[in-house]
Design an enzyme around this catalytic site. Structure first.
Site, PDB file in Angstrom:
ATOM      1  N   SER A  42       7.829  -1.314  -0.677  1.00 26.10           N
ATOM      2  CA  SER A  42       6.509  -1.643  -1.210  1.00 26.10           C
ATOM      3  C   SER A  42       5.789  -0.390  -1.679  1.00 26.10           C
ATOM      4  CB  SER A  42       5.648  -2.376  -0.185  1.00 26.10           C
ATOM      5  OG  SER A  42       4.875  -1.479   0.577  1.00 26.10           O
ATOM      6  N   ILE A  43       4.741  -0.607  -2.466  1.00 31.02           N
ATOM      7  CA  ILE A  43       3.916   0.485  -2.977  1.00 31.02           C
ATOM      8  C   ILE A  43       3.155   1.184  -1.861  1.00 31.02           C
ATOM      9  CG2 ILE A  43       1.852  -0.937  -3.376  1.00 31.02           C
ATOM     10  CD1 ILE A  43       1.541   0.608  -6.069  1.00 31.02           C
ATOM     11  N   LYS A  44       3.004   0.526  -0.723  1.00 28.96           N
ATOM     12  CA  LYS A  44       2.228   1.079   0.380  1.00 28.96           C
ATOM     13  C   LYS A  44       2.878   2.321   0.999  1.00 28.96           C
ATOM     14  CE  LYS A  44      -1.081  -2.068   0.436  1.00 28.96           C
ATOM     15  NZ  LYS A  44      -2.498  -1.750   0.190  1.00 28.96           N
ATOM     16  N   ASP A  45       4.157   2.540   0.737  1.00 29.05           N
ATOM     17  CA  ASP A  45       4.796   3.757   1.242  1.00 29.05           C
ATOM     18  C   ASP A  45       4.066   5.007   0.752  1.00 29.05           C
ATOM     19  OD1 ASP A  45       6.668   2.084   2.314  1.00 29.05           O
ATOM     20  OD2 ASP A  45       8.347   2.795   1.108  1.00 29.05           O
ATOM     21  N   ALA A  48       0.716   5.436   2.667  1.00 33.53           N
ATOM     22  CA  ALA A  48       0.933   5.581   4.103  1.00 33.53           C
ATOM     23  C   ALA A  48       1.313   7.018   4.458  1.00 33.53           C
ATOM     24  CB  ALA A  48       2.021   4.614   4.562  1.00 33.53           C
TER      25      ALA A  48
END
Length: 452
Positions: A42-45, A48
């Site tokens: 996901s783009i959240k890597d 994060a």
């Protein structure tokens, strides 16, 4: 050799893929920024790891510490990856509307996951926001991430996602479309792109049940806009500090159904197995097609991978229960018969009795029942072939001539899936309603249903 020192170094530089079939009705070029190529899918890597690095630099996160965050799953995945590599522990709070797959993945990476109710106010002590804040005060040597108000979130996209999109499109991008929640992706990416070209339009996709669109348009925090919704990872019941509304040109709301249906279309028509929010993003773009021109180059962010939604969006039963899947089922076929009784025969009746029933009711297949239990079947074709060989078998009992029982299927099975059961050797299936009554579905029934 080109070798990465650890998995975190593989984050970013995700591919840009042109969409073709699913966007055929749009006049412009549509490109997907496929973010599930990140190691956490996901783009959240991106944000994060950025937030962890900033916390380390500022001394908020110390060696051996515990990362605490409220997450819908994807941010937790990125944080968990960082924790594995850097040696931290993780405690995540999430809501009970999130997919089981997301929770299981977080646990697989060693995180502790606490599930909280969805339908409570953010300030409620039971909310996943409140529980994560409380834990951050109670757990020694811990750091509360707060992705909503942590500006390292949007900084990650200003530094990474925006430049990648600009470079991959050679500066030709005219629109950015993002299904937005915390505001980090849409604000950080949009800010960078608008600095490069102020004419670029940034469209944020919101969910019905979220207050973001109303706040964007009026500046009013209208809690009457807030109600439960199913879409995961987008929309909010408050306005995170990561938002800079001046970067956004328009908010568009998308229904739970339209987002889910579009995600499935993307998978089937483009071969890109996307998550729920990607479906919402593209559905929102389709709603805005009247504002697009042939020369436009639209970039849509595909946030995460469909594997996290196999129990929901990609599950026919889940979709049908919510009225999201417009398919005909076995139940539709049964209801179309207007209560016609099932014609059956007993094992000790004669073949001639079966032939008579087939003629009288103009049917080809009859289940064989004994004391309300299906024990076999007879079909016109099989009886015809045997009668040609020996006309005397019309006096034989059904139990000496019957074939195996027709397969039993559920009422909610889509009729398109009946091809696995109805074939040359087997011409019908049985189903049972809530009252325990049997019903038969034949090839003819399926042809009739699909033709209407």
């Amino acid at each position: 050799m080109h070798i990465y020192n650890n998995i975190l170094e593989t984050i970013g530089n995700t591919p840009m893929v042109k969409l073709n079939k699913v966007t055929a009705s749009l006049p412009c070029t549509v490109l997907a920024k496929v973010e599930f190529f990140n190691p956490g899918n996901s783009i959240k890597d991106r944000m994060a790891v950025k937030m962890v690095e900033v916390a380390e630099q500022n001394g908020w996160l110390k060696p051996g510490g515990t990362i605490i965050e409220g997450t819908s799953g994807n941010t937790g995945m990125g944080l968990a990856l960082a924790a594995v590599i850097k040696g931290y522990k993780c405690i995540f709070t999430t809501t009970d509307k999130q997919s089981k797959e997301k929770m299981d993945i977080l646990k697989a990476l060693g995180a502790e996951v606490i599930v909280c109710p969805t339908n409570v106010e953010p300030e409620d002590p039971r909310s996943y926001y409140s529980v994560s804040k409380r834990l951050a005060k109670e757990v020694p040597n811990s750091w509360y991430v707060n992705q909503y108000d942590n500006l390292a979130n949007r900084d990650a996209h200003y530094e990474q996602t925006g430049p990648e999109i600009w470079e991959q499109t050679s500066g030709k991008v005219t629109h950015l479309v993002v299904a937005t929640g915390t505001g980090g992706t849409v604000t950080g990416t949009g800010k960078y792109l608008k600095e490069k070209n102020p004419a670029i339009k940034v469209w944020a996709i919101d969910s019905y049940g979220s207050l973001l669109k109303k706040y964007f348009e009026t500046g009013e925090l209208d809690m009457s806009e807030v109600y439960p919704y199913i879409t995961e990872g987008i929309g909010e019941d408050f306005v995170p500090q990561n938002y800079d509304m001046s970067v956004i040109d328009h908010f568009e709301k998308v229904t739970d159904k339209d987002g889910a249906v579009m995600a499935r279309r993307i998978a089937k028509e483009e071969g890109i197995f996307v998550g729920y929010s990607a479906g919402s993003a593209l559905a929102g773009l389709m709603q805005l097609k009247a504002q697009l021109k042939p020369e436009d180059v639209v970039v849509v962010v595909f946030h995460d991978h469909g594997s996290r939604y196999v129990g929901k969006v990609y599950n026919d039963q889940w979709m049908m229960e919510r009225g999201f899947l417009d398919v005909k089922t076995v139940k539709d076929v049964v209801n179309a018969r207007a209560g016609q009784p099932l014609v059956t025969i007993k094992p000790d009746e004669k073949v001639s009795d079966a032939i008579a029933k087939m003629r009288k009711f103009d049917i080809e297949h009859i289940p064989v029942l004994q004391q309300d239990e299906v024990v076999g079947s007879v079909s016109e074709n099989s009886l015809f072939l045997r009668l040609i060989d020996d006309a005397q078998i019309k006096d034989a009992t059904i139990k000496t001539m019957m074939q195996p029982a027709f397969p039993l299927v559920s009422l909610d099975m889509p009729i398109e899936k009946l091809s696995a059961y109805i074939n040359k050797e087997n011409g019908a299936v049985l189903t049972k309603d809530d009252s325990g009554n049997f019903h038969i579905v034949t090839k003819y029934d399926i042809i009739q249903a699909l033709g209407n």
